[in-house]
Design an enzyme around this catalytic site. Sequence first.
Site, PDB file in Angstrom:
ATOM      1  N   SER A  14       0.851  -1.187   0.000  1.00 49.49           N
ATOM      2  CA  SER A  14       0.000   0.000   0.000  1.00 49.49           C
ATOM      3  C   SER A  14       0.886   1.236   0.000  1.00 49.49           C
ATOM      4  O   SER A  14       1.976   1.224   0.581  1.00 49.49           O
ATOM      5  CB  SER A  14      -0.928   0.010   1.220  1.00 49.49           C
ATOM      6  OG  SER A  14      -0.165   0.042   2.406  1.00 49.49           O
ATOM      7  N   HIS A  55       1.871  12.227  -0.504  1.00 47.26           N
ATOM      8  CA  HIS A  55       1.409  13.585  -0.206  1.00 47.26           C
ATOM      9  C   HIS A  55       2.424  14.584  -0.766  1.00 47.26           C
ATOM     10  O   HIS A  55       3.475  14.806  -0.166  1.00 47.26           O
ATOM     11  CB  HIS A  55       1.257  13.790   1.303  1.00 47.26           C
ATOM     12  CG  HIS A  55       0.153  12.997   1.916  1.00 47.26           C
ATOM     13  ND1 HIS A  55      -1.182  13.272   1.676  1.00 47.26           N
ATOM     14  CD2 HIS A  55       0.170  11.936   2.758  1.00 47.26           C
ATOM     15  CE1 HIS A  55      -1.930  12.409   2.354  1.00 47.26           C
ATOM     16  NE2 HIS A  55      -1.137  11.590   3.006  1.00 47.26           N
ATOM     17  N   HIS A  95      -3.176   7.454  -3.793  1.00 50.69           N
ATOM     18  CA  HIS A  95      -3.167   6.266  -2.933  1.00 50.69           C
ATOM     19  C   HIS A  95      -3.351   5.043  -3.822  1.00 50.69           C
ATOM     20  O   HIS A  95      -4.089   5.084  -4.805  1.00 50.69           O
ATOM     21  CB  HIS A  95      -4.322   6.359  -1.923  1.00 50.69           C
ATOM     22  CG  HIS A  95      -4.753   5.031  -1.370  1.00 50.69           C
ATOM     23  ND1 HIS A  95      -5.896   4.373  -1.808  1.00 50.69           N
ATOM     24  CD2 HIS A  95      -4.189   4.227  -0.435  1.00 50.69           C
ATOM     25  CE1 HIS A  95      -6.011   3.229  -1.149  1.00 50.69           C
ATOM     26  NE2 HIS A  95      -4.992   3.113  -0.317  1.00 50.69           N
ATOM     27  N   ASN A 103      -3.208   0.432  -3.520  1.00 56.64           N
ATOM     28  CA  ASN A 103      -2.833  -0.791  -2.810  1.00 56.64           C
ATOM     29  C   ASN A 103      -3.278  -2.012  -3.596  1.00 56.64           C
ATOM     30  O   ASN A 103      -4.232  -1.966  -4.372  1.00 56.64           O
ATOM     31  CB  ASN A 103      -3.361  -0.806  -1.367  1.00 56.64           C
ATOM     32  CG  ASN A 103      -4.810  -1.199  -1.272  1.00 56.64           C
ATOM     33  OD1 ASN A 103      -5.145  -2.379  -1.277  1.00 56.64           O
ATOM     34  ND2 ASN A 103      -5.687  -0.219  -1.185  1.00 56.64           N
ATOM     35  N   ARG A 116       0.270  -3.124  13.072  1.00 52.90           N
ATOM     36  CA  ARG A 116       1.391  -2.229  13.384  1.00 52.90           C
ATOM     37  C   ARG A 116       0.958  -0.786  13.137  1.00 52.90           C
ATOM     38  O   ARG A 116       0.829  -0.341  12.010  1.00 52.90           O
ATOM     39  CB  ARG A 116       2.603  -2.578  12.525  1.00 52.90           C
ATOM     40  CG  ARG A 116       3.840  -1.782  12.900  1.00 52.90           C
ATOM     41  CD  ARG A 116       5.057  -2.293  12.151  1.00 52.90           C
ATOM     42  NE  ARG A 116       6.272  -1.669  12.643  1.00 52.90           N
ATOM     43  CZ  ARG A 116       6.819  -0.568  12.115  1.00 52.90           C
ATOM     44  NH1 ARG A 116       6.241   0.026  11.086  1.00 52.90           N
ATOM     45  NH2 ARG A 116       7.947  -0.082  12.616  1.00 52.90           N
TER      46      ARG A 116
END
Length: 299
Positions: free
Chosen positions: A92, A96, A106, A108, A260
């Site tokens: 993923s 920015h 974005h 993924n 995580r």
Amino acid sequence: MKPDAAQVKTFLLQLQDSLCQQLSAVDGAPFIEDAWQREGGGGGRSRVLREGRVFEQAGVNFSHVHGDAMPASATAHRPELAGRSFEAMGVSLVVHPLNPYVPTSHANVRFFIAEKPGADPVWWFGGGFDLTPYYGFEEDAVHWHRTARDLCLPFGEEVYPRYKKWCDDYFYLKHRQEQRGIGGLFFDDLNTPDFDHCFAFMQAVGNGYADAYLPIVERRKATPYGERERHFQLYRRGRYVEFNLVWDRGTLFGLQTGGRTESILMSMPPLVRWEYDYQPEPGSPEAALSEFIQVRDWL
């Protein structure tokens, strides 16, 4: 063909390398790698480029987690997964940019498989990519969607319209009643007609992201801007944060299942601002954005 998780993992690691190399080539700054292990099984490689000339922050994350049993939150909606060992892997990324005229992007791609002795494996692919402009340029939107359509065409004429609509529906802020951006592709639970076909499509999406995004970056990265544009960019980044923390299934699943945290929140912009009851000046380029991000057929 039987699903081959090792083959998927090899592709994902290569994809992460390729994306980092391409983004670094545009910016000049390197990615810093943080390799991590998951206590319950598996781990990943989080890579972040920070404070570059073109990208204020870019994160490209690879993860591969596995375990003997699915968390209860996952099996509640899919009882067929109970009692199975599982593997989940994916890449993923979120970029920015510094210049407000360059859109945020974005992407993924991911693969999931759950197995138990004496039963067929349960598996699927998911993924996509989407674009979040601050200032709308029609030629950029057309290029983005044309690239998405072209990579879908070998898999059927109906694929792009279906996954474009899914993307428009998914990246929607219900509490604001507005789209997050101009969409792209979104797919999930893909497991027909067979593994090879689905894997090939996932690879096409993963590889197609750079073709869709980098020409837009090159076109806009040198556009002059001032405090006003930066101010608006930081305000609009607030929508990105709102979507990820309130609506995004992947973010919520990761946080609720002990994922995580640093990697999950890597998608957040480094700087963002909110302003009570902000109203752009009528007729301004900032005011034009709300119309630009309305769902439409860009092609």
